[in-house]
Design an enzyme around this catalytic site. Structure first.
Site, PDB file in Angstrom:
ATOM      1  N   GLY A  98       0.847  -1.197   0.000  1.00  0.00           N
ATOM      2  CA  GLY A  98       0.000   0.000   0.000  1.00  0.00           C
ATOM      3  C   GLY A  98       0.873   1.235   0.000  1.00  0.00           C
ATOM      4  O   GLY A  98       2.105   1.150   0.147  1.00  0.00           O
ATOM      5  N   LYS A  99       0.292   2.365  -0.198  1.00  0.00           N
ATOM      6  CA  LYS A  99       1.048   3.623  -0.125  1.00  0.00           C
ATOM      7  C   LYS A  99       0.052   4.749   0.079  1.00  0.00           C
ATOM      8  O   LYS A  99      -1.111   4.642  -0.327  1.00  0.00           O
ATOM      9  CB  LYS A  99       1.818   3.857  -1.429  1.00  0.00           C
ATOM     10  CG  LYS A  99       2.982   4.801  -1.282  1.00  0.00           C
ATOM     11  CD  LYS A  99       4.206   4.057  -0.777  1.00  0.00           C
ATOM     12  CE  LYS A  99       5.371   4.983  -0.514  1.00  0.00           C
ATOM     13  NZ  LYS A  99       6.571   4.241  -0.166  1.00  0.00           N
TER      14      LYS A  99
END
Ligand code: NAD
Length: 425
Positions: free
Chosen positions: A115-116
């Site tokens: 994720g980011k």
């Protein structure tokens, strides 16, 4: 091997490291013979959330910021990835960085997806109070997205342990319970892990050591140049030097410093601690950062910026081994040139994964409520990195491909197999 489906649209900007990454994804997907459905599922993020964050600024006016969190994959476990504060943040960038995290976690075998996140803002222009209010607003807006079992942020460009402390505090308040495991990269007193600060450089050293053994290089007869002397570069240089390697050049934004007889890295670190940069450092002759890359050394560690080794300079690189401390230091157009010249490249998603591995240990310790000694953290991290290296090396031999393609094959296969067992659709 041919793709079993139509070629994806051509990628045009070869200098963009994220697009370079997707080209490598495609190459590995071809070798794996990935079917079209899985290919499309792995290319698209599972979830992308955009929030508007109204924040009262110090002048009393309300400014609205855009915040993003993208979950690329949660097939292997909760998604993991940093939150970036920068004016350049946009949805496409966050999507690509989230995918990058999926491959990085998968290649080292930690039970995380990718994720980011990011907020479009200029943290250098904001006061601590403004940054705290913005961070708390982000956590409030993302309270159903992040979580110790769901999605675990960490620091990235423009954020730091203090940002994580605010995130952990806000999430704990909102959930009504102490939740240190919701973020990693926290200050030690709030549940951060010993060994985290040195973890990325340490992983670079383990990668370099493993590669030297495969290439039958004798550390005490080998030389190394390191580009970048921040967290990753300075620790990598220090630990590689401790393996017996002579570090002949280091560099930072002020320039590069070269001494064929070797530099004393502990001294250089002391110098930077005192002077904030290598500017004025006299132990080596000053050369340019470009010259550093092309020095006649055995090992090159790019640990500063993306896109340093390109189609233009790749043929002049003399090192036998490149260990990528930075993310995306090699443009995809340089890959073939390096390979043809017999240079082994330990790719970023493998070589700098020591950081995320120790982030995982931080999360494990938080959930256990029990803290490990630095020695235990380092020992376990070294094992993770060594096993990952050996696994990628084996795959590279099997497919007669580069370590980079092999790293993508390992990670894509892992996520694809897990997706197939769990059922994608
Ligand atoms: P940092 O800010 O601590 O250090 C960056 C260094 O690069 C500094 O010494 C800076 O002076 C130098 N630099 C900047 N421009 C340069 C130039 N033009 N030429 C030569 N040197 C230059 O950052 P860091 O945390 O060490 O990160 C470095 C790279 O490693 C980045 O690509 C980052 O994404 C990647 N990375 C970092 C971690 C981590 O845990 N810190 C983990 C994985 C990947």
């Amino acid at each position: 091997m041919k793709l079993k489906f139509k070629e994806p649209a051509p990628i045009t900007d070869h200098s963009n490291p994220l697009e370079s990454m997707m080209e490598r994804f495609d190459e590995a997907a071809k070798i794996l013979g990935l079917d079209e459905s899985t290919y499309n599922a792995l290319k698209s993020p599972e979830k992308a959330v955009i929030v508007s964050l109204p924040v009262t600024m110090d002048n009393g006016k309300v400014q609205v910021f855009q915040g993003y969190r993208v979950i690329h994959s949660s097939k292997l476990g909760p998604s993991k990835g940093g939150v970036r504060y920068s004016m350049g943040v946009n949805l496409d960038e966050v999507k690509a960085l989230a995918a990058w995290m999926t491959w990085k976690c998968a290649v080292v075998g930690i039970p995380y997806g990718g994720g980011k996140g990011g907020i479009q803002c200029d943290p250098r222009e904001m006061s601590q109070g403004e940054l705290e209010r913005l961070t708390r607003a982000f956590v409030g807006a993302m309270r159903d997205v992040i979580g110790p079992e769901r999605d675990i942020p960490a620091p990235d460009m423009g954020t730091n342990p203090q940002t994580m402390a605010w995130m952990m505090d806000e999430y704990s308040k909102l959930s009504g319970q102490a939740s240190p495991a919701v973020v990693t990269g926290k200050p030690l007193v709030l549940g951060g892990s010993l060994g985290r600060v040195e973890a990325t450089g340490r992983g670079v050293m383990v990668s370099a050591r493993s590669a030297m053994a495969k290439l039958k290089m004798n550390p005490s007869e080998s030389t190394c140049a390191v580009q970048g002397f921040g967290n990753v570069g300075s620790i990598s240089a220090k630990l590689i030097e401790r393996q017996g390697v002579t570090i002949v050049a280091i560099s930072d934004i002020s320039g590069a410093y070269y001494n064929p007889d070797g530099l004393d890295i502990e001294e250089a670190i002391k110098y930077v601690t005192k002077h904030k940069s290598l500017e004025g450092y006299k132990a080596g002759k000053m050369i340019s950062n470009d010259e550093l890359l092309e020095l006649d050394v055995d090992i090159l560690v790019p640990a500063a910026l993306e896109n340093q080794i390109t189609e233009e300079n790749a043929s002049r690189i003399k090192a036998k081994l490149i260990v990528e401390g930075a993310n995306g230091p090699t443009a995809s157009t340089a890959d073939d040139i390096l390979e043809q010249n017999g240079i082994m490249v330990v790719p970023d998603i493998l070589a700098n994964a020591g950081g995320v591995s120790v982030s995982y240990f931080e999360w494990v310790q938080n959930r256990l409520g029990y803290f490990w000694t630095e020695e235990r953290v380092n020992r376990r991290a070294d094992r993770v990195m060594k096993q990952a290296f050996d696994n990628v090396y084996k795959v590279a031999r099997k497919h007669k491909c580069s370590m980079r393609t092999a790293a993508y094959i390992v990670s894509i296969k892992k996520v694809a197999d897990t997706s197939s067992l769990r059922g994608i659709f």
